[in-house]
Structure formats: C-alpha cells, structure tokens
Scaffold this active site. Structure first.
Site, PDB file in Angstrom:
ATOM      1  N   ASP A  71     -13.855 -13.323   7.590  1.00 49.58           N
ATOM      2  CA  ASP A  71     -14.660 -13.380   8.800  1.00 49.58           C
ATOM      3  C   ASP A  71     -16.148 -13.501   8.513  1.00 49.58           C
ATOM      4  OD1 ASP A  71     -14.900 -10.694   7.862  1.00 49.58           O
ATOM      5  OD2 ASP A  71     -13.320 -10.078   9.231  1.00 49.58           O
ATOM      6  N   ASN A 142      -9.475   1.257  14.579  1.00 48.85           N
ATOM      7  CA  ASN A 142      -8.563   0.997  15.698  1.00 48.85           C
ATOM      8  C   ASN A 142      -7.355   0.172  15.267  1.00 48.85           C
ATOM      9  OD1 ASN A 142      -9.618  -1.551  15.359  1.00 48.85           O
ATOM     10  ND2 ASN A 142     -10.541  -1.701  17.404  1.00 48.85           N
ATOM     11  N   HIS A 144      -7.409  -2.757  13.506  1.00 47.93           N
ATOM     12  CA  HIS A 144      -7.567  -4.211  13.375  1.00 47.93           C
ATOM     13  C   HIS A 144      -7.533  -4.641  11.907  1.00 47.93           C
ATOM     14  CE1 HIS A 144     -12.204  -3.660  13.247  1.00 47.93           C
ATOM     15  NE2 HIS A 144     -11.846  -4.077  12.060  1.00 47.93           N
ATOM     16  N   GLU A 149      -8.771  -7.908  16.858  1.00 51.02           N
ATOM     17  CA  GLU A 149      -8.812  -6.627  17.557  1.00 51.02           C
ATOM     18  C   GLU A 149      -7.489  -6.357  18.292  1.00 51.02           C
ATOM     19  OE1 GLU A 149     -11.078  -4.602  16.905  1.00 51.02           O
ATOM     20  OE2 GLU A 149     -13.100  -5.224  17.465  1.00 51.02           O
TER      21      GLU A 149
END
Length: 257
Positions: A71, A142, A144, A149
């Site tokens: 990313d 979380n 990801h 996400e």
C-alpha cells in the site's frame, strides 16, 4: 494454517526474515523469478535490516527478484510524495532497499507500489509476472490486512470481499488513530485519510502468506481469528483457508489460547 509463538520481538523478526530469505534464496539458486509482497509498519522495523544482512552475507543474486508493496498513502488522488513523513516508499528505502548490496542486482524497476491513479495496472502486472510467491503481512488492531478495512457481512458477501482488487480506500478512524500514535508522533493531521491498497484477491493468491504480530492490541483480532471463520468483518481471517499460511506472534506481548 500454522501458529508460531516467538519468545519476543527480536525472535519474531529473525524467524520472519529467515522464512523470506529462504524463499528468495531458493528461487535465486534455481534461476527463476521470485515475487515477494512486502508490508510496512513498526512490526517490520527489525526484520528488514536482518533480511538485507542475510542476502548480503550469502551474496544471493537478486536480478530475478521483484517486490510488490501492499500500500501507499494517498492525498488528492495521488500517492504522497517521497518527502512525506509517512511515505511507504521512503520507509522501504530506509529500512530495506538501501541496506541491500547493489551488486546483487535488485533494481528500482522491479520495486513496485500500487498507483492510485492506475490501481488496476498493479494487479495486471503482478498477474502477468506469475503472482506472489510470498506475501508478508501485519495485522491492524481492527483485523485489517494491507489497508483492506473490515466490512459488515450485510454490506458485502464473503466471496465478494475475497475478490476485491487493488483500489483506493478511505481509512477507518481506528486505523488513523493507531497510525497517528505509532508512526506520526501523535500528529493525526499528517496521517492521510485515504490509501491505495493491494486487494484481497492478489493477497490471497500468494503461494505463501506470512503474518507477524507483536502488539498487545493485536491479541483481540488474532484470538477472534483463531476461533472464528473467514469473514469480511475480520479481513485477516481469510488466512484460515489458505493452503500455506503462517502467523508468528510475540508470546511476551500476546497470549493466545
């Protein structure tokens, strides 16, 4: 799916570096192309210099190595400049690429990052090159992976989520807050609100997947993953059904049962 408890951060980093090194070295000796997916973040800070040292010490030829980063941050539809304090391009240069002996043959032409202006080109190039031999991953607090996400199962089906391509996404508040604290010195305003991320489809197509975890906050998503099933609400859970995946976590920070 394999789970390996490392004694501490240093041991996790060493084990991870050795696994990546072996994939690269084996392909190099066989004189075949090898494609490695790289991740960024504090989890990998010790691993990358270790990997560079192994490659340099053993003089592994890297002229057939291609790298694909997961990313990059996006601002106004463009990748952030290399001068941006959170640039992942700069992170990789500083922590890995500049440490590799240039005589080994890795050139900048074979170092790839997803382009927010043409994200589909990243997937096409990777597929044309034979896909990933190994994908290195961290895990968000979380759950990801990359910047894929979590999404509610009411929003998207499991198969649809697994097929998501490389694309621009908006970051969740928890991701922004976490990255602000861990990589931006608490300055939330300098954390971009968007990123271009490798999609779930090319990640899951990797022949090997290796996820490293070293923060206490990662215990919750890892525990849910260990006792759960693949779901868009926990993107890392898709590793559960991968034929060759492994998680290495630091036992002094994370307790899994």
């Amino acid at each position: 799916m394999k789970w390996l408890a490392a004694e501490n951060y240093h041991e996790m980093s060493r084990l991870g570096a050795e696994k990546i090194y072996r994939v690269i070295a084996e392909a190099s000796r066989a004189r075949r192309r090898v494609n490695i997916g790289f991740a960024t973040g504090n989890t990998m800070l010790e691993l990358y210099p270790m990997l560079a040292e192994m490659l340099n010490r053993n003089q592994i030829r890297l002229d057939l190595l291609s790298t694909y980063n997961l990313d990059e941050y996006v601002a106004d539809g463009h990748a952030v400049p290399h001068s941006h304090p959170l640039s992942y391009y700069t992170y990789m240069h500083e922590n890995l690429f500049r440490h590799i002996d240039t005589a080994l043959g890795l050139t900048k032409e074979r170092i790839h990052f997803p382009d927010p202006e043409h994200p589909e080109a990243f997937d096409a190039e990777l597929e044309a090159g034979g896909g990933l031999d190994l994908q290195l991953l961290g895990i968000g607090f979380n759950g990801h992976i990359a910047f894929n996400e979590p999404m509610s199962e009411s929003e998207i089906g499991a198969a649809e989520f697994a097929a998501l391509p490389t694309r621009i996404i908006s970051l969740k508040e928890l991701t922004i807050a976490t990255n602000s604290r861990l990589t931006a010195g608490g300055q939330s305003k300098i954390v971009p609100r968007q990123a271009v991320t490798m999609g779930m489809k090319p990640i899951l197509a990797a022949r090997k997947m290796l996820l490293l975890a070293c923060f206490p906050e990662q215990e919750k998503p890892l525990s849910a993953m260990k006792h759960g099933r693949p779901t868009p609400e926990l993107p890392a859970s898709y590793m559960l059904e991968h034929p060759d995946s492994e998680i290495i976590y630091t036992a002094d920070q994370i307790t899994l049962r």
